[in-house]
Design a protein around this motif. Structure first.
Motif, PDB file in Angstrom:
ATOM      1  N   LEU A  96      59.147  13.153  12.452  1.00 21.02           N
ATOM      2  CA  LEU A  96      58.301  13.911  11.567  1.00 21.02           C
ATOM      3  C   LEU A  96      56.813  13.830  11.866  1.00 21.02           C
ATOM      4  O   LEU A  96      56.026  14.750  11.996  1.00 21.02           O
ATOM      5  N   GLY A  97      56.342  12.559  12.031  1.00 20.11           N
ATOM      6  CA  GLY A  97      54.871  12.219  12.245  1.00 20.11           C
ATOM      7  C   GLY A  97      54.516  12.923  13.705  1.00 20.11           C
ATOM      8  O   GLY A  97      53.321  13.557  13.665  1.00 20.11           O
ATOM      9  N   VAL A  98      55.056  12.823  14.832  1.00 22.44           N
ATOM     10  CA  VAL A  98      54.890  13.427  15.933  1.00 22.44           C
ATOM     11  C   VAL A  98      54.580  14.820  15.626  1.00 22.44           C
ATOM     12  O   VAL A  98      53.869  15.561  16.165  1.00 22.44           O
ATOM     13  N   ALA A  99      55.887  15.433  15.051  1.00 23.70           N
ATOM     14  CA  ALA A  99      55.685  16.875  15.134  1.00 23.70           C
ATOM     15  C   ALA A  99      54.482  17.503  14.087  1.00 23.70           C
ATOM     16  O   ALA A  99      53.981  18.264  14.451  1.00 23.70           O
ATOM     17  N   LEU A 100      54.076  16.723  13.169  1.00 24.47           N
ATOM     18  CA  LEU A 100      53.046  17.182  12.249  1.00 24.47           C
ATOM     19  C   LEU A 100      51.750  17.076  13.117  1.00 24.47           C
ATOM     20  O   LEU A 100      50.799  18.003  12.949  1.00 24.47           O
ATOM     21  N   LEU A 101      51.683  15.977  13.845  1.00 21.70           N
ATOM     22  CA  LEU A 101      50.355  15.868  14.652  1.00 21.70           C
ATOM     23  C   LEU A 101      50.402  16.816  15.898  1.00 21.70           C
ATOM     24  O   LEU A 101      49.333  17.353  16.089  1.00 21.70           O
ATOM     25  N   ASP A 102      51.624  17.117  16.344  1.00 23.05           N
ATOM     26  CA  ASP A 102      51.557  18.364  17.339  1.00 23.05           C
ATOM     27  C   ASP A 102      51.109  19.508  16.785  1.00 23.05           C
ATOM     28  O   ASP A 102      50.471  20.354  17.446  1.00 23.05           O
ATOM     29  N   ARG A 103      51.868  19.992  15.615  1.00 19.72           N
ATOM     30  CA  ARG A 103      51.274  21.216  14.961  1.00 19.72           C
ATOM     31  C   ARG A 103      49.837  21.383  14.581  1.00 19.72           C
ATOM     32  O   ARG A 103      49.331  22.047  14.577  1.00 19.72           O
ATOM     33  N   GLY A 104      49.169  20.112  14.139  1.00 20.16           N
ATOM     34  CA  GLY A 104      47.884  20.037  13.868  1.00 20.16           C
ATOM     35  C   GLY A 104      46.897  20.335  15.181  1.00 20.16           C
ATOM     36  O   GLY A 104      45.824  21.133  15.164  1.00 20.16           O
ATOM     37  N   ARG A 105      47.369  19.745  16.457  1.00 19.80           N
ATOM     38  CA  ARG A 105      46.749  19.980  17.554  1.00 19.80           C
ATOM     39  C   ARG A 105      46.993  21.353  18.121  1.00 19.80           C
ATOM     40  O   ARG A 105      46.006  22.056  18.701  1.00 19.80           O
ATOM     41  N   VAL A 106      47.976  22.376  17.741  1.00 21.30           N
ATOM     42  CA  VAL A 106      48.126  23.729  18.087  1.00 21.30           C
ATOM     43  C   VAL A 106      47.297  24.854  17.391  1.00 21.30           C
ATOM     44  O   VAL A 106      46.685  25.405  18.084  1.00 21.30           O
TER      45      VAL A 106
END
Length: 87
Positions: free
Chosen positions: A75-85
């Protein structure tokens, strides 16, 4: 949580971060250091949650605790990845 539990959660967090990243499909645009930090935080939070619901100290391997930790890391990796996009 004792100091030995915190140290083991940090060490396990490194593995948890990598597993959380592997669970997600596709490419993630965050670095390895950020992934490791997410894993450490997920391991600490997952240990606390598992202790809160009573599945932290069982006989043998604590599979429920590990699943909670890996889920939080993913969940944390997905949220940070979405924030980068979005940038």
């Amino acid at each position: 949580m004792e100091i030995s539990g915190i140290i083991s959660a940090i060490v396990i967090g490194i593995v948890i971060g990598a597993l959380g990243r592997l669970v997600l499909p596709g490419r993630q645009r965050i670095g390895i250091l950020l992934t490791l930090l997410v894993g450490i935080v997920a391991a600490l939070l997952g240990s606390a949650i598992a202790a809160g619901i009573g599945v932290a100290d069982t006989a043998g391997v604590d599979w429920a605790e590990w699943l909670i930790q890996i889920g939080l890391a993913a969940l944390g990796v997905a949220l940070l990845d979405r924030g980068r996009v979005r940038r």
